[in-house]
Design an enzyme around this catalytic site. Structure first.
Site, PDB file in Angstrom:
ATOM      1  N   CYS A 117     -53.154  90.009   1.315  1.00 44.81           N
ATOM      2  CA  CYS A 117     -53.332  89.931   2.765  1.00 44.81           C
ATOM      3  C   CYS A 117     -52.998  91.235   3.487  1.00 44.81           C
ATOM      4  O   CYS A 117     -53.340  91.398   4.661  1.00 44.81           O
ATOM      5  CB  CYS A 117     -52.489  88.804   3.327  1.00 44.81           C
ATOM      6  SG  CYS A 117     -52.867  87.188   2.610  1.00 44.81           S
ATOM      7  N   HIS A 250     -51.511  90.402  10.408  1.00 43.21           N
ATOM      8  CA  HIS A 250     -52.179  89.477   9.479  1.00 43.21           C
ATOM      9  C   HIS A 250     -52.043  88.078  10.051  1.00 43.21           C
ATOM     10  O   HIS A 250     -50.963  87.670  10.502  1.00 43.21           O
ATOM     11  CB  HIS A 250     -51.526  89.569   8.100  1.00 43.21           C
ATOM     12  CG  HIS A 250     -51.886  88.434   7.209  1.00 43.21           C
ATOM     13  ND1 HIS A 250     -53.182  88.028   6.998  1.00 43.21           N
ATOM     14  CD2 HIS A 250     -51.097  87.584   6.480  1.00 43.21           C
ATOM     15  CE1 HIS A 250     -53.191  86.984   6.191  1.00 43.21           C
ATOM     16  NE2 HIS A 250     -51.941  86.701   5.859  1.00 43.21           N
ATOM     17  N   ASN A 280     -56.179  81.512   7.879  1.00 43.19           N
ATOM     18  CA  ASN A 280     -55.725  82.723   7.202  1.00 43.19           C
ATOM     19  C   ASN A 280     -56.857  83.192   6.290  1.00 43.19           C
ATOM     20  O   ASN A 280     -57.176  82.536   5.305  1.00 43.19           O
ATOM     21  CB  ASN A 280     -54.464  82.394   6.405  1.00 43.19           C
ATOM     22  CG  ASN A 280     -53.926  83.560   5.596  1.00 43.19           C
ATOM     23  OD1 ASN A 280     -54.630  84.509   5.300  1.00 43.19           O
ATOM     24  ND2 ASN A 280     -52.653  83.471   5.220  1.00 43.19           N
TER      25      ASN A 280
END
Length: 324
Positions: A117, A250, A280
């Site tokens: 990520c 993020h 996500n």
């Protein structure tokens, strides 16, 4: 003799998301969960899920093509293509090479990068350093992940979190130092805690790799470790946190985003909350969220924006950039 560049800046950003929308109510029909449970814990309402035949490369190409068009650059002038991803099923050629072929980029250096990520922020830093070092004038940086291929759809603690997508940026070298350039990266990792986030397989004959996460470890680490990294990135870029126009972290979950943003000390900054609609999206989340802010005209061109990626490893990277 190689001529170095004083800096680099983001010329354009773009994104791509699959057409299928998966709501919390849809998930409640698959696993023991509810809209209220998901919203209260991770803040997500919907996420996009790629079709079975839509690959990481397909999404990367779609986002990249838009970014190149918006930048107004010729594909033949792109010197570097790098793709941040941790979910590419096909190992060779790289996703970056596939993007270059499909966009008719003839001779660029191509490579994939896996920092999960945090990947886009790592890839952006690598492109910035390459251009500053004289290894080219234009780079295409992409974050793309198809997390749905690696989710345990019976594990409500993880399957509700993720979506699929891609985000891309065109980066250009500058002939003079600019206030809207890419600031120095602050990056690192806590590998001794790497087991908190995994995507592992036992080999071709074993079971498929599935994403696993110790959410409590990740949550505590994020809330205690990331704000100092963000503030150091501001200091290195000579931008006070109070002068930031936006904070794009993020998109892990809404509670982490809002807590970390609050610790940075930028009360006037717009905080990207794309996680609510997109989930996500791993390495895609930072460029995807930035692209949406730019598309909506919420951040003035050239204004300072903090990018903060973090994820498996436990890896992190932050830099201040001028809004394209």
């Amino acid at each position: 003799m190689t001529v170095t560049s004083p800096g680099a800046r983001i010329l354009s950003v773009a994104h791509h998301q699959p057409t299928r929308v998966l709501t919390n109510d849809d998930l409640a029909a698959l696993v023991d969960t509810s809209d209220e449970w998901i919203r209260s814990r991770v803040g997500i309402a919907t996420r996009r899920i790629a079709a079975e035949d839509e690959s990481v490369a397909d999404m990367a190409v779609a986002a990249a093509a838009k970014a190149v068009a918006r930048a107004g650059v010729d594909a033949a002038d792109i010197d570097l293509v790098t793709v941040a991803t941790c979910t590419a099923v096909d190992r060779m050629p790289s996703v970056a090479a596939r993007v270059a072929r499909r966009l008719d980029i003839p001779t660029a250096a191509v490579f994939d990068l896996n920092a999960a990520c945090a990947g886009f922020s790592y890839a952006l830093a690598n492109a910035d350093l390459a251009l500053r070092g004289g290894s080219g004038r234009t780079a295409l940086v992409i974050g793309a992940d198809k997390m749905s291929d690696f989710l345990d759809w019976e594990d409500r603690s993880t399957c509700v979190i993720f979506g699929d997508g891609a985000g891309a940026a065109v980066v250009g070298a500058t002939d003079e130092a600019r206030s809207d350039g890419i600031g120095p990266v602050v990056w690192g990792s806590r590998p001794e805690r790497g087991s908190a986030i995994t995507l592992e397989t036992t080999g071709p004959a074993g079971p498929p790799a599935l994403f696993r996460q110790d959410g409590r470890v990740v949550y505590r680490w994020a809330l205690t470790s990331l704000a100092p990294v963000a503030r150091e990135a501001c200091e290195r870029a000579r931008v006070a946190p109070s002068d930031l126009a936006a904070v794009v972290t993020h998109q892990a979950n809404l509670r982490i985003i809002e807590a970390v943003a609050g610790q940075i000390g930028a009360p006037q900054a717009i905080v990207a909350r794309d996680v609510v609609d997109s989930g996500n999206t791993s390495a895609a989340s930072v460029p995807l969220a930035l692209s949406k802010l730019v598309e909506r005209g919420e951040v003035p061109s050239g204004a300072p924006v903090l990018l903060l990626g973090f994820g498996a490893g436990l890896s992190y990277a932050a830099q201040v950039v001028g809004c394209p």
